[in-house]
Design a protein around this motif. Sequence first.
Motif, PDB file in Angstrom:
ATOM      1  N   PRO A 164       6.452   4.911  -8.444  1.00 20.03           N
ATOM      2  CA  PRO A 164       5.467   3.842  -8.217  1.00 20.03           C
ATOM      3  C   PRO A 164       5.474   3.274  -6.790  1.00 20.03           C
ATOM      4  CG  PRO A 164       6.514   3.546 -10.333  1.00 20.03           C
ATOM      5  CD  PRO A 164       7.228   4.676  -9.666  1.00 20.03           C
ATOM      6  N   LYS A 165       6.643   3.099  -6.195  1.00 21.60           N
ATOM      7  CA  LYS A 165       6.690   2.553  -4.833  1.00 21.60           C
ATOM      8  C   LYS A 165       6.066   3.513  -3.824  1.00 21.60           C
ATOM      9  CE  LYS A 165      10.630  -0.512  -5.409  1.00 21.60           C
ATOM     10  NZ  LYS A 165      11.969  -0.862  -4.973  1.00 21.60           N
ATOM     11  N   VAL A 166       6.255   4.804  -4.030  1.00 19.21           N
ATOM     12  CA  VAL A 166       5.656   5.809  -3.151  1.00 19.21           C
ATOM     13  C   VAL A 166       4.145   5.817  -3.337  1.00 19.21           C
ATOM     14  CG1 VAL A 166       5.534   8.285  -2.620  1.00 19.21           C
ATOM     15  CG2 VAL A 166       7.745   7.212  -3.099  1.00 19.21           C
ATOM     16  N   LEU A 167       3.686   5.753  -4.588  1.00 21.04           N
ATOM     17  CA  LEU A 167       2.251   5.727  -4.863  1.00 21.04           C
ATOM     18  C   LEU A 167       1.586   4.520  -4.206  1.00 21.04           C
ATOM     19  CD1 LEU A 167       1.991   6.833  -8.593  1.00 21.04           C
ATOM     20  CD2 LEU A 167       1.383   8.131  -6.558  1.00 21.04           C
ATOM     21  N   GLU A 168       2.268   3.386  -4.247  1.00 21.80           N
ATOM     22  CA  GLU A 168       1.733   2.170  -3.633  1.00 21.80           C
ATOM     23  C   GLU A 168       1.486   2.377  -2.135  1.00 21.80           C
ATOM     24  OE1 GLU A 168       3.427  -2.263  -2.739  1.00 21.80           O
ATOM     25  OE2 GLU A 168       3.918  -1.377  -4.688  1.00 21.80           O
ATOM     26  N   LYS A 169       2.410   3.028  -1.468  1.00 26.30           N
ATOM     27  CA  LYS A 169       2.259   3.320  -0.033  1.00 26.30           C
ATOM     28  C   LYS A 169       1.166   4.362   0.206  1.00 26.30           C
ATOM     29  CE  LYS A 169       5.530   0.666   1.548  1.00 26.30           C
ATOM     30  NZ  LYS A 169       5.202  -0.524   2.304  1.00 26.30           N
ATOM     31  N   ASN A 188       2.131  12.149  -9.556  1.00 20.67           N
ATOM     32  CA  ASN A 188       3.513  12.576  -9.738  1.00 20.67           C
ATOM     33  C   ASN A 188       4.421  12.112  -8.604  1.00 20.67           C
ATOM     34  OD1 ASN A 188       5.806  13.830 -10.676  1.00 20.67           O
ATOM     35  ND2 ASN A 188       5.279  15.787  -9.778  1.00 20.67           N
ATOM     36  N   ARG A 189       4.513  10.823  -8.429  1.00 20.25           N
ATOM     37  CA  ARG A 189       5.437  10.230  -7.466  1.00 20.25           C
ATOM     38  C   ARG A 189       5.881   8.877  -8.004  1.00 20.25           C
ATOM     39  NH1 ARG A 189       5.918  14.625  -6.371  1.00 20.25           N
ATOM     40  NH2 ARG A 189       5.674  15.701  -4.423  1.00 20.25           N
ATOM     41  N   GLU A 212      -1.439  21.502  -4.660  1.00 21.40           N
ATOM     42  CA  GLU A 212      -2.024  20.241  -5.111  1.00 21.40           C
ATOM     43  C   GLU A 212      -1.501  19.822  -6.478  1.00 21.40           C
ATOM     44  OE1 GLU A 212      -6.351  18.349  -6.324  1.00 21.40           O
ATOM     45  OE2 GLU A 212      -6.304  20.106  -5.026  1.00 21.40           O
ATOM     46  N   GLY A 213      -1.284  20.788  -7.360  1.00 20.34           N
ATOM     47  CA  GLY A 213      -0.807  20.496  -8.706  1.00 20.34           C
ATOM     48  C   GLY A 213       0.507  19.745  -8.737  1.00 20.34           C
ATOM     49  N   GLU A 214       1.343  19.935  -7.721  1.00 18.99           N
ATOM     50  CA  GLU A 214       2.619  19.224  -7.680  1.00 18.99           C
ATOM     51  C   GLU A 214       2.425  17.720  -7.521  1.00 18.99           C
ATOM     52  OE1 GLU A 214       5.289  20.911  -4.810  1.00 18.99           O
ATOM     53  OE2 GLU A 214       4.992  22.930  -5.578  1.00 18.99           O
ATOM     54  N   LEU A 215       1.311  17.313  -6.940  1.00 17.34           N
ATOM     55  CA  LEU A 215       1.045  15.885  -6.770  1.00 17.34           C
ATOM     56  C   LEU A 215       0.241  15.293  -7.918  1.00 17.34           C
ATOM     57  CD1 LEU A 215       0.056  15.690  -2.990  1.00 17.34           C
ATOM     58  CD2 LEU A 215       2.230  15.067  -4.030  1.00 17.34           C
ATOM     59  N   THR A 216      -0.539  16.129  -8.587  1.00 15.98           N
ATOM     60  CA  THR A 216      -1.467  15.601  -9.580  1.00 15.98           C
ATOM     61  C   THR A 216      -1.010  15.796 -11.026  1.00 15.98           C
ATOM     62  OG1 THR A 216      -2.725  17.661  -9.479  1.00 15.98           O
ATOM     63  CG2 THR A 216      -3.444  15.884  -8.029  1.00 15.98           C
ATOM     64  N   LYS A 217       0.153  16.405 -11.225  1.00 14.08           N
ATOM     65  CA  LYS A 217       0.704  16.517 -12.586  1.00 14.08           C
ATOM     66  C   LYS A 217       1.149  15.130 -13.046  1.00 14.08           C
ATOM     67  CE  LYS A 217       2.340  21.254 -12.218  1.00 14.08           C
ATOM     68  NZ  LYS A 217       3.499  22.114 -12.070  1.00 14.08           N
ATOM     69  N   PRO A 218       1.320  14.964 -14.349  1.00 12.81           N
ATOM     70  CA  PRO A 218       1.772  13.659 -14.851  1.00 12.81           C
ATOM     71  C   PRO A 218       3.149  13.274 -14.289  1.00 12.81           C
ATOM     72  CG  PRO A 218       0.998  15.030 -16.648  1.00 12.81           C
ATOM     73  CD  PRO A 218       1.039  15.893 -15.428  1.00 12.81           C
ATOM     74  N   TYR A 219       3.342  11.989 -14.123  1.00 17.14           N
ATOM     75  CA  TYR A 219       4.601  11.441 -13.629  1.00 17.14           C
ATOM     76  C   TYR A 219       5.705  11.697 -14.657  1.00 17.14           C
ATOM     77  CZ  TYR A 219       7.976   7.919 -12.103  1.00 17.14           C
ATOM     78  OH  TYR A 219       9.104   7.266 -11.680  1.00 17.14           O
ATOM     79  N   ASP A 248      -4.149  21.630   1.818  1.00 23.39           N
ATOM     80  CA  ASP A 248      -5.069  21.011   0.878  1.00 23.39           C
ATOM     81  C   ASP A 248      -5.164  19.527   1.211  1.00 23.39           C
ATOM     82  OD1 ASP A 248      -5.489  23.361  -0.511  1.00 23.39           O
ATOM     83  OD2 ASP A 248      -4.005  22.915  -2.055  1.00 23.39           O
ATOM     84  N   VAL A 249      -6.361  18.996   1.108  1.00 22.08           N
ATOM     85  CA  VAL A 249      -6.596  17.569   1.300  1.00 22.08           C
ATOM     86  C   VAL A 249      -6.833  16.983  -0.084  1.00 22.08           C
ATOM     87  CG1 VAL A 249      -8.043  15.823   2.391  1.00 22.08           C
ATOM     88  CG2 VAL A 249      -7.592  17.984   3.579  1.00 22.08           C
ATOM     89  N   VAL A 250      -5.938  16.104  -0.521  1.00 18.21           N
ATOM     90  CA  VAL A 250      -5.991  15.540  -1.868  1.00 18.21           C
ATOM     91  C   VAL A 250      -6.273  14.045  -1.763  1.00 18.21           C
ATOM     92  CG1 VAL A 250      -4.680  15.183  -4.000  1.00 18.21           C
ATOM     93  CG2 VAL A 250      -4.265  17.223  -2.616  1.00 18.21           C
ATOM     94  N   PRO A 251      -7.301  13.542  -2.453  1.00 16.94           N
ATOM     95  CA  PRO A 251      -7.513  12.097  -2.453  1.00 16.94           C
ATOM     96  C   PRO A 251      -6.269  11.392  -3.004  1.00 16.94           C
ATOM     97  CG  PRO A 251      -9.397  13.230  -3.396  1.00 16.94           C
ATOM     98  CD  PRO A 251      -8.315  14.250  -3.235  1.00 16.94           C
ATOM     99  N   SER A 252      -5.821  10.366  -2.325  1.00 19.42           N
ATOM    100  CA  SER A 252      -4.593   9.684  -2.760  1.00 19.42           C
ATOM    101  C   SER A 252      -4.759   9.078  -4.147  1.00 19.42           C
ATOM    102  CB  SER A 252      -4.175   8.620  -1.745  1.00 19.42           C
ATOM    103  OG  SER A 252      -5.180   7.638  -1.618  1.00 19.42           O
ATOM    104  N   SER A 253      -5.983   8.796  -4.557  1.00 17.01           N
ATOM    105  CA  SER A 253      -6.217   8.245  -5.899  1.00 17.01           C
ATOM    106  C   SER A 253      -5.890   9.257  -6.996  1.00 17.01           C
ATOM    107  CB  SER A 253      -7.669   7.789  -6.028  1.00 17.01           C
ATOM    108  OG  SER A 253      -8.536   8.890  -5.837  1.00 17.01           O
ATOM    109  N   LYS A 254      -5.836  10.553  -6.683  1.00 14.90           N
ATOM    110  CA  LYS A 254      -5.522  11.586  -7.671  1.00 14.90           C
ATOM    111  C   LYS A 254      -4.025  11.864  -7.770  1.00 14.90           C
ATOM    112  CE  LYS A 254      -9.730  14.250  -7.890  1.00 14.90           C
ATOM    113  NZ  LYS A 254     -10.266  15.613  -7.865  1.00 14.90           N
ATOM    114  N   VAL A 255      -3.243  11.349  -6.840  1.00 19.93           N
ATOM    115  CA  VAL A 255      -1.802  11.595  -6.850  1.00 19.93           C
ATOM    116  C   VAL A 255      -1.169  10.762  -7.959  1.00 19.93           C
ATOM    117  CG1 VAL A 255       0.347  11.448  -5.528  1.00 19.93           C
ATOM    118  CG2 VAL A 255      -1.768  12.112  -4.385  1.00 19.93           C
TER     119      VAL A 255
END
Length: 191
Positions: free
Chosen positions: A118-123, A115-116, A137-144, A106-113
């Motif tokens: 903050p430092k990982v999201l920044e990268k 559940n990681r 995909e749901g594993e990345l887009t669920k709430p933090y 799956d190709v997920v836009p990084s803006s939708k991620v």
Amino acid sequence: DFVMLRSDAVGDPYFIGRIMSIPDPTQVVIQWFYRPQDILKTRARGHPSRQLLATMYSDTNPRRAIVDKCVVRHVSEIADLVDYCSQPNHFYFEHLYERFIKRLYDVVPSSKVTNRPPKVLEKLRQFPYVLIEEGKEGELTKPYLECKICDQWIEHGSGLHCALCDLTYHRHCLPGVNRARAGFEWVCHWC
């Protein structure tokens, strides 16, 4: 730019690719997009004609093979897919095909991620897309989720979630608590 390239076989549809570089006036380096029916022989039925699969594969081609420009977008960037596909030379993708191991991602836009940590999201935000196993995909887009004791990130499915206060905890942050029994909701000792 995205382009359509002439196929050597008569009657075959145009190839679709993205120009990565132009090493000299007669050559272009193309990153390829595949049509699902070209590679997914067992799943070929039911794929829309404008759907593509991104790849990481590229090679050099003669510039004269380019037939025309086209538009390729990730499905998340398209508000009305029917209207978008009714326009000539418009294509979309939502998966990447790895041709060597013959696997879809799956190709997920990084803006939708979300559940990681903050430092990982920044990268991750430095890149337009993130690849993940198909269907995950749901594993990345669920709430933090953050442990309310140690304030550290909790991977989904590995924490204990209180059914009353709606807070989540690491199992190792709650001494003597291993897991909730299957079929039962768990309540923290504060509730």
